[in-house]
Write a protein that holds these residues in place. Structure first.
Motif, PDB file in Angstrom:
ATOM      1  N   UNK A  30      38.164  94.417 -15.605  1.00 29.45           N
ATOM      2  CA  UNK A  30      37.150  94.234 -14.875  1.00 29.45           C
ATOM      3  C   UNK A  30      37.748  93.152 -13.527  1.00 29.45           C
ATOM      4  N   UNK A  31      38.933  92.879 -13.851  1.00 28.42           N
ATOM      5  CA  UNK A  31      39.948  92.128 -13.123  1.00 28.42           C
ATOM      6  C   UNK A  31      40.759  93.343 -12.221  1.00 28.42           C
TER       7      UNK A  31
ATOM      8  N   UNK B 174      39.363  95.920 -11.617  1.00 21.90           N
ATOM      9  CA  UNK B 174      38.506  96.778 -10.882  1.00 21.90           C
ATOM     10  C   UNK B 174      37.937  95.774  -9.139  1.00 21.90           C
ATOM     11  N   UNK B 175      38.559  94.987 -10.090  1.00 17.68           N
ATOM     12  CA  UNK B 175      38.180  93.299  -8.662  1.00 17.68           C
ATOM     13  C   UNK B 175      39.274  93.335  -7.454  1.00 17.68           C
TER      14      UNK B 175
ATOM     15  N   UNK C 189      40.613  96.497  -6.202  1.00 20.29           N
ATOM     16  CA  UNK C 189      39.913  97.451  -6.132  1.00 20.29           C
ATOM     17  C   UNK C 189      39.259  96.892  -4.737  1.00 20.29           C
TER      18      UNK C 189
END
Lengths: 360, 172
Positions: B23-24, B26-27, B29
């Motif tokens: 999730x980091x 994705x964070x 982006x």
């Protein structure tokens, strides 16, 4: 009647942040059967209880999953505390509730973003994640970590937050509430979004009961099942589960959106009624006997079990977690039967799969 | 930063990570960090990707998936191991189903430590990776040039070798 073909879905797939593999047996464009195979991220961390002391094990358990890490830490600590007969202070319990609800907020916003990405609405995805950063900032300010917090420990919590600061958190949450509302209006009312969600992946109440679904999945199919109902710290806050009856992807989305606003309310009430006092009790001795603990994770009810050796050592004999996604996978394969191939990502996403929880 | 003259696309695969690093990634982006403004896009297709971000360590079941994704990526390519699990196994090192870091299966160019790796660290790692990517691209270009000129030069080289002076030098 077309010829049957098998299409592999995953483990590396654009809509899946995590690896899960599905063999989709299709006839023309209809899925006849979905055969899941898991095990890509099995680590075997439950067995680490033999090597890590029960106090150290919290760090491992938190890393079952980076999205619901706080809940796992709480669940493990709760099980060990029950086994040792420890009553944690009220303030620690209330702080755990607040952090847990903040995790739920960030998890649901993350999921809404992934769903938007799944149906190709990229700007909505970006907005969800933009708002989510505010929650991560709050978590980082209070705990020190963005996704893995390590604030729970056996016997209480590690860090205290003063009451004025907690009120500041509530203000921050109210400041983003309107932003969230304008976002969720799109999810609930936009025609193109509704076309993708309404009537897709319907799970009736009977099927949901038969297949042992938990969490928002069960609540979207009309089952009033929420572990928070029986939890004293939530009963104090007047918690009522959000239930829908349609059982489709839209209902599951609506339940989670409802829970976002509910979590903000719960945090506000918890801050108002925050008791003063210590945040931890001294923990002495070893774990003897066994105990369980139940908890509502963002994805559904989770169950924790801890058992110490009879004579009592620093290590546990057995530790077990039953995670929500594990319980929802049978329902997912059921919903995939007879759906269009193009709807597969929607159905897989609306169970909010957390594969690293499932496989541990 | 002069080497971000192209728009490198990344592909992300979750080895056996806990989601924290994923999730980091994705964070990075999304609007807070927003590397998409430099044209860095998360693609799902290995054939489109320049940078391979792997989170989590490898095990018996996923090592082939990691290998396959790596092999499908076109040259030049860079592998960035994100998070301590991808580096050496991290907290799960002692687990029975963990083989170790990603470098036990594929060559890794850049290591990003952290549990979970912060978005700033991931971006830093990818930027370092882009430097390596530029070097690899240049090396590949040189090799291709050499191969081309070698192919052309070969027929001309024959009479030169016949030169007695050159032949003597070679003998010496």
């Amino acid at each position: 009647m077309g010829k049957r073909t098998i299409i592999p879905f995953g483990p590396q797939h654009p809509v899946l942040p995590e690896p899960v593999h599905l063999d989709l047996v299709i006839e023309d464009e209809k899925v006849v059967e979905a055969i899941p195979s898991i095990g890509f991220i099995h680590r075997g961390l439950e067995k680490l209880v033999e090597k890590k002391e029960y106090t150290e094990m919290v760090y491992v358990i938190e890393r079952i999953c980076g999205i619901c890490s706080f809940g796992h830490g709480w669940g493990y600590c709760g099980a060990v505390e029950n086994a040792m007969g420890i009553q944690i202070p009220e303030r620690a319990e209330a702080m755990r509730t607040i952090w847990h609800e903040l995790s739920r907020l960030h998890s649901h916003l993350l999921w809404l973003g992934l769903l938007a990405d799944g149906f190709g609405f990229d700007s909505l995805f970006m907005h969800c994640w933009r708002i989510r950063e505010t929650i991560l900032d709050i978590l980082e300010e209070t705990t020190g970590g963005r996704v893995i917090f390590s604030v729970c420990k056996v016997g209480g919590i590690r860090k205290d937050v003063d009451n004025d600061y907690l009120k500041g958190i509530v203000e921050k949450l109210h400041a983003i509430e309107d932003d969230i509302r304008s976002l969720t209006t799109v999810f609930m009312n936009d025609t193109s979004v509704k076309n993708r969600l309404c009537g897709v992946g319907v799970l009736s109440k009977e099927e949901a009961l038969d297949l042992c679904t938990v969490g928002p999945m069960a609540r979207a199919s009309g089952i009033e099942l929420d572990m928070r109902v029986g939890t004293p710290s939530y009963q104090k806050l007047g918690f009522e589960p959000i239930v829908r009856t349609e059982g489709d992807c839209y209902a599951r989305c609506a339940v989670r959106i409802g829970e976002i606003f509910q979590s903000i309310e719960l945090i506000e009430k918890a801050v108002e009624e925050m008791p003063d006092g210590p945040i931890e009790v001294a923990v002495k001795g070893n774990v003897e006997g066994e105990a369980t603990f139940r908890l509502e994770q963002p994805r559904g009810g989770a169950f924790y079990y801890a058992k110490g050796f009879e004579k009592g050592t620093k290590f546990l004999e057995r530790m077990r977690v039953r995670t929500p996604t594990n319980m929802n996978i049978p329902a997912m394969t059921k919903m995939l039967q007879g759906c269009d191939l193009a709807d597969v990502p929607m159905i897989v996403l609306t169970i909010d799969p957390c594969i690293s929880c499932t496989e541990r | 930063m002069s080497y971000i003259t192209k728009s490198p696309w990344i592909i992300h695969y979750d080895g056996s990570s806990c989601n924290g690093c994923d999730i980091e990634v994705l964070a990075c982006l999304t609007p807070m960090y927003d590397v998409e403004r430099f044209g860095i896009i998360n693609t799902g297709n290995p054939k489109h990707a320049d940078v391979f971000l792997v989170t989590g360590s490898v095990n018996e079941q996923n090592k082939n998936v990691v290998k396959q994704i790596y092999e499908q990526m076109p040259e030049p390519k860079v592998v960035v191991a994100v998070g301590i699990c991808a580096n050496n196994g991290g907290i799960f090192k002692e687990c029975y189903n963990i083989q170790g870091g990603v470098d036990t299966v594929i060559p890794v160019d850049c290591y990003v430590p952290g549990c979970a790796a912060r978005p700033e660290a991931i971006i830093d790692g990818v930027v370092k990776g882009l430097g390596i990517l530029a070097e690899k691209r240049e090396k590949l270009r040189q090799e291709q040039l050499a191969a081309k000129s070698g192919a052309k030069a070969a027929p001309q080289a024959m009479p030169v070798l016949d030169d007695p002076a050159e032949a003597k030098e070679e003998e010496a």
